[in-house]
Write a protein that holds these residues in place. Structure first.
Motif, PDB file in Angstrom:
ATOM      1  N   LEU A 160     -12.747  -8.928  18.112  1.00 57.41           N
ATOM      2  CA  LEU A 160     -11.720 -10.047  17.860  1.00 57.41           C
ATOM      3  C   LEU A 160     -10.868  -9.574  16.800  1.00 57.41           C
ATOM      4  O   LEU A 160      -9.613  -9.669  17.121  1.00 57.41           O
ATOM      5  CB  LEU A 160     -12.379 -11.258  17.529  1.00 57.41           C
ATOM      6  N   LEU A 161     -11.246  -8.959  15.780  1.00 60.13           N
ATOM      7  CA  LEU A 161     -10.368  -8.372  14.965  1.00 60.13           C
ATOM      8  C   LEU A 161      -9.360  -7.065  15.513  1.00 60.13           C
ATOM      9  O   LEU A 161      -8.065  -7.087  15.326  1.00 60.13           O
ATOM     10  CB  LEU A 161     -11.216  -7.615  13.745  1.00 60.13           C
ATOM     11  N   TYR A 162      -9.911  -6.431  16.424  1.00 58.09           N
ATOM     12  CA  TYR A 162      -8.935  -5.503  17.106  1.00 58.09           C
ATOM     13  C   TYR A 162      -7.870  -6.116  17.804  1.00 58.09           C
ATOM     14  O   TYR A 162      -6.817  -5.757  18.123  1.00 58.09           O
ATOM     15  CB  TYR A 162      -9.628  -4.480  17.872  1.00 58.09           C
ATOM     16  N   ALA A 163      -8.366  -7.246  18.699  1.00 53.13           N
ATOM     17  CA  ALA A 163      -7.561  -8.029  19.746  1.00 53.13           C
ATOM     18  C   ALA A 163      -6.562  -8.599  18.681  1.00 53.13           C
ATOM     19  O   ALA A 163      -5.452  -8.889  19.376  1.00 53.13           O
ATOM     20  CB  ALA A 163      -8.401  -9.036  20.521  1.00 53.13           C
ATOM     21  N   GLY A 164      -6.956  -9.379  17.615  1.00 57.24           N
ATOM     22  CA  GLY A 164      -6.073 -10.332  16.878  1.00 57.24           C
ATOM     23  C   GLY A 164      -5.150  -9.538  15.823  1.00 57.24           C
ATOM     24  O   GLY A 164      -3.957  -9.900  15.471  1.00 57.24           O
ATOM     25  N   ALA A 165      -5.579  -8.111  15.455  1.00 53.38           N
ATOM     26  CA  ALA A 165      -4.578  -7.453  14.487  1.00 53.38           C
ATOM     27  C   ALA A 165      -3.646  -6.647  15.206  1.00 53.38           C
ATOM     28  O   ALA A 165      -3.872  -6.151  16.505  1.00 53.38           O
ATOM     29  CB  ALA A 165      -5.581  -6.428  13.894  1.00 53.38           C
ATOM     30  N   ASP A 166      -2.574  -6.258  14.501  1.00 52.42           N
ATOM     31  CA  ASP A 166      -1.585  -5.236  15.105  1.00 52.42           C
ATOM     32  C   ASP A 166      -1.978  -3.912  14.646  1.00 52.42           C
ATOM     33  O   ASP A 166      -1.451  -3.066  15.568  1.00 52.42           O
ATOM     34  CB  ASP A 166      -0.280  -5.706  14.495  1.00 52.42           C
ATOM     35  N   ILE A 167      -2.461  -3.698  13.425  1.00 56.77           N
ATOM     36  CA  ILE A 167      -2.517  -2.272  12.969  1.00 56.77           C
ATOM     37  C   ILE A 167      -4.046  -2.067  12.444  1.00 56.77           C
ATOM     38  O   ILE A 167      -4.579  -3.067  11.945  1.00 56.77           O
ATOM     39  CB  ILE A 167      -1.541  -1.986  11.910  1.00 56.77           C
ATOM     40  N   PHE A 168      -4.510  -0.913  12.720  1.00 56.39           N
ATOM     41  CA  PHE A 168      -5.807  -0.706  12.346  1.00 56.39           C
ATOM     42  C   PHE A 168      -5.708   0.502  11.343  1.00 56.39           C
ATOM     43  O   PHE A 168      -4.961   1.525  11.601  1.00 56.39           O
ATOM     44  CB  PHE A 168      -6.851  -0.335  13.726  1.00 56.39           C
ATOM     45  N   LEU A 169      -6.475   0.263  10.287  1.00 60.43           N
ATOM     46  CA  LEU A 169      -6.254   1.143   9.174  1.00 60.43           C
ATOM     47  C   LEU A 169      -7.666   1.983   8.895  1.00 60.43           C
ATOM     48  O   LEU A 169      -8.820   1.298   8.656  1.00 60.43           O
ATOM     49  CB  LEU A 169      -6.069   0.468   8.155  1.00 60.43           C
ATOM     50  N   LEU A 170      -7.602   3.487   8.830  1.00 63.15           N
ATOM     51  CA  LEU A 170      -8.883   4.273   8.526  1.00 63.15           C
ATOM     52  C   LEU A 170      -8.151   5.619   7.810  1.00 63.15           C
ATOM     53  O   LEU A 170      -7.965   6.506   8.399  1.00 63.15           O
ATOM     54  CB  LEU A 170      -9.315   4.496   9.766  1.00 63.15           C
ATOM     55  N   PRO A 171      -8.007   5.455   6.528  1.00 64.15           N
ATOM     56  CA  PRO A 171      -7.275   6.581   5.815  1.00 64.15           C
ATOM     57  C   PRO A 171      -8.433   7.629   5.266  1.00 64.15           C
ATOM     58  O   PRO A 171      -8.468   7.802   4.110  1.00 64.15           O
ATOM     59  CB  PRO A 171      -6.840   6.041   4.770  1.00 64.15           C
ATOM     60  N   SER A 172      -9.388   8.091   6.049  1.00 60.24           N
ATOM     61  CA  SER A 172     -10.654   8.808   5.680  1.00 60.24           C
ATOM     62  C   SER A 172     -10.280   9.867   4.739  1.00 60.24           C
ATOM     63  O   SER A 172      -9.463  10.676   5.231  1.00 60.24           O
ATOM     64  CB  SER A 172     -11.442   9.109   6.826  1.00 60.24           C
ATOM     65  N   LEU A 185     -13.760 -12.458  22.687  1.00 54.22           N
ATOM     66  CA  LEU A 185     -12.179 -12.694  22.649  1.00 54.22           C
ATOM     67  C   LEU A 185     -11.882 -14.259  22.728  1.00 54.22           C
ATOM     68  O   LEU A 185     -12.582 -15.044  23.488  1.00 54.22           O
ATOM     69  CB  LEU A 185     -11.487 -12.059  23.321  1.00 54.22           C
ATOM     70  N   PHE A 186     -10.909 -14.485  22.047  1.00 50.61           N
ATOM     71  CA  PHE A 186     -10.621 -16.080  22.520  1.00 50.61           C
ATOM     72  C   PHE A 186      -9.889 -16.018  23.838  1.00 50.61           C
ATOM     73  O   PHE A 186     -10.009 -17.088  24.580  1.00 50.61           O
ATOM     74  CB  PHE A 186      -9.179 -16.418  21.227  1.00 50.61           C
TER      75      PHE A 186
END
Length: 490
Positions: free
Chosen positions: A374-386, A272-273
Motif C-alpha cells: 500500500l505504501l508503494y501504491a500510495g506514494a509517489d517517490i521511493f527513497l533508498l540512498p544506500s 491495496l485500497f
C-alpha cells in the motif's frame, strides 16, 4: 545448448512465506519457483523455526523422525525432517531441532550462531542423502549455507549420492560472513579456511568464516547484481575478502535479482485500497488518498508522498537521511518510513514524526508488513540512498507499483535505476553518486521538480510499470551458470 532437465537443491536460512527478515527470503522463494516453471526439478531446504513456522497452518508432514546426524567424529544431534510445498511439484523440506531452531522467536541473534548453522548445513546434506536425491546442483544462499560447498569437497567428497554434485554460492551481502561481525574476530583467531572445523564445544567454532570457505570451495560464486560483482573485488566493498575473490574472478558472476510478479501485482493485490495497472494509473491516486487518511497525514493529491521501506541501518543510508530530514520537512512533501533495525536511528525518526505529525509517519515493518505494498501504491517517490547495496529488491517492487525511485548509484541500484532525463524522456528514476547528504538532498529536489510536471510524470510512471523485472530472465541466467558449473572438474 543442452536442454537436459536439471536436478537442483536450493538451500537458504529463510524462505518466504514461512520465515523472513529481508530480501533473501523472497529470492529463496521466487527463484526455485521460476526454475520449476522452466521445467527443472527443484527442491528447497530451510530450518524449521518452531516459534515462527506452524506445521499445521502450512500442512507440513513429518517424514523422518529422530535421525542421528554426526557433525564430526564426536558431536551428534537428533533431527526431524518435515516436508511441505512451495507450489505444486516443488517440495520444501524443513530441518527441525528444537534446541537450535526453536529456542526463540527471532530467526537470528544467538551467541552460538555458527553452531546453529553448522547443524543446518550438515543436516541438509544428510537429508539429500536420505532422499537419495542425486542433485546436479546444490545452490547455497549466503553465509548461513557456506559450509556446504566446503563439506562437499571434504567430508562428503565420496558420498554415494553427492559425489557428482556441483555447488553455486550466492553472495547476497558480503558484510555477513559468519554468525557474528567478521571484523570483531581477533587477528590471531581469523579463519583462513584450511583447518578442520572445531568441535561444537570449542569456542573457536564461532570464528569459522562460512562465507570465506564457500568462496574457496564452490564451483561457481555469484552476487546479486553485476555492479556488486565488480565492487566486492575492491578494498572499499570487499569486506576483507577482496583478494580471494580476485583470485577466483573467473568463477565469479553477477545476476540481478527479480521479483515475483504474481505476489507483487497492483492489478490484484488484496492489500491495496483500489487495484490498478499501467493503463489505469489514476486509480493509484485513490490509494494515495487512502494512505494519507490512514496515517493521519494531510490529504492532498498535490503533495508528493515519499516512502522508504527497508531495514533501518547505516547501510540503507539512514545516516544521510537524518542529516537532511529537517530541511526536507520544511518542503511541501509528506514522508512515510517503514522498517525495523537500529534503535538510535528509529528514535530520531520518531522524534521527527512527533514534531511533524501531519507530514511524517513511521511504521514498524514487523507489525505492519501487510501494508508494505500500500505504501508503494500510495506514494509517489521511493527513497533508498544506500551506502552499499548488493541488489536491492524494494526499488523493483516500488517500480512495479509506479513509485519512482530515488537511489544512490551503487551495486544493484546502479544496475536497475537509470537517471531520468525529461528532455529525452529516458530513464526510470533519479540517482546520485557521492555518499553525502548534499547529493541526496539535491537528487530529491530534482525528483520533486519533475513531479510538478504531471503529464511527464505520468509517462514516467507508465514506463516503469511496464518494465520487466520478473524472475524469468534471471532464472534462465542461473540455469546457464548451473550448466557451466557442471562442466567444471572437481
Amino acid at each position: 545448448m543442452s536442454t537436459k532437465k536439471l536436478k537442483i537443491v536450493s538451500i537458504a536460512a529463510e524462505v518466504a512465506p514461512f520465515s523472513k527478515t529481508g530480501g533473501l527470503a523472497d529470492v529463496a522463494k521466487s527463484l526455485p519457483k521460476a526454475l520449476k516453471r522452466l521445467g527443472h526439478e527443484v527442491m528447497v531446504i530451510t530450518p524449521l523455526y518452531g516459534q515462527i513456522i506452524d506445521t499445521k497452518t502450512h500442512n507440513l508432514k513429518l517424514i523422518y523422525e529422530n535421525v542421528k546426524v554426526y557433525l564430526n567424529s564426536v558431536d551428534k544431534v537428533q533431527i526431524n525432517f518435515w516436508q511441505g510445498y512451495l507450489m505444486r511439484g516443488l517440495p520444501i523440506y524443513f530441518i527441525e531441532n528444537k534446541k537450535y531452531f526453536s529456542a526463540k522467536k527471532e530467526l537470528y541473534g544467538s551467541r552460538r550462531e555458527n553452531v546453529r548453522f553448522l547443524v543446518f548445513n550438515i543436516a541438509a546434506l544428510k537429508l539429500i542423502s536420505l532422499l537419495k536425491y542425486e542433485a546436479d546442483i546444490v545452490h547455497c544462499h549466503d553465509w548461513h549455507t557456506g559450509l556446504i560447498p566446503y563439506f562437499l569437497k571434504t567430508d562428503f567428497k565420496y558420498s554415494e549420492t553427492l559425489h557428482k554434485t556441483k555447488t553455486i554460492f550466492t553472495i547476497h551481502n558480503l558484510a555477513f560472513q559468519l554468525g557474528h561481525d567478521w571484523w570483531a574476530v581477533p587477528a590471531e583467531k581469523k579463519d583462513y579456511g584450511k583447518n578442520k572445523i572445531p568441535h561444537i564445544t570449542d569456542s573457536d567454532i564461532e570464528n569459522i568464516n562460512f562465507a570465506k570457505r564457500a568462496i574457496l570451495s564452490a564451483d561457481i560464486i555469484n552476487t546479486v547484481s553485476e555492479q556488486y560483482r565488480e565492487e566486492i573485488m575492491t578494498t572499499n566493498f570487499g569486506q576483507d575478502l577482496q583478494q580471494i575473490l580476485r583470485n577466483r574472478e573467473d568463477k565469479l558472476f553477477g545476476i540481478v535479482n527479480g521479483i515475483d510478479y504474481a505476489t507483487y501485482n497492483p492489478q490484484n493485490d488484496p492489500g491495496l485500497f483500489k487495484n490498478y495497472d499501467c493503463n489505469k494509473i489514476n486509480n493509484k491516486k485513490l490509494n494515495k488518498d487512502h494512505l494519507q487518511k490512514l496515517l493521519k497525514l494531510k490529504v492532498d493529491q498535490e503533495l508528493p508522498v515519499i516512502a522508504l521501506t527497508s531495514r533501518v541501518t547505516f547501510q540503507k543510508g539512514f545516516e544521510l537521511i537524518l542529516q537532511i530530514l529537517e530541511p526536507l520537512l520544511h518542503l511541501d512533501i509528506e514522508l512515510v518510513f517503514m522498517g525495523d533495525g537500529d534503535k538510535e536511528y528509529i528514535n530520531e525518526i520518531k522524534k521527527f514524526a512527533k514534531r511533524y505529525p501531519k507530514k511524517m509517519a513511521w511504521l514498524s515493518f514487523k507489525e505492519n508488513q501487510k501494508m508494505e505494498t500500500l505504501l508503494y501504491a500510495g506514494a509517489d517517490i521511493f527513497l533508498l540512498p544506500s551506502h552499499h547495496e548488493p541488489c536491492g529488491i524494494n526499488q523493483l517492487i516500488a517500480m512495479r507499483y509506479g513509485c519512482i525511485p530515488v537511489v544512490r548509484r551503487v551495486g544493484g541500484l546502479m544496475d536497475t535505476v537509470a537517471n531520468y532525463n525529461p528532455r529525452t524522456n529516458r530513464g526510470n528514476g533519479f540517482s546520485f553518486s557521492s555518499f553525502n547528504p548534499y547529493s541526496l538532498y539535491a537528487t530529491i529536489i530534482r525528483a520533486l521538480e519533475n513531479y510538478r510536471y504531471q503529464t511527464n510524470w505520468h509517462k514516467l510512471i507508465f514506463r516503469v510499470m511496464r518494465e520487466s523485472n520478473s524472475w524469468e530472465i534471471p532464472a534462465k541466467k542461473y540455469v546457464a551458470l548451473y550448466r557451466q558449473a557442471m562442466k567444471r572438474h572437481k
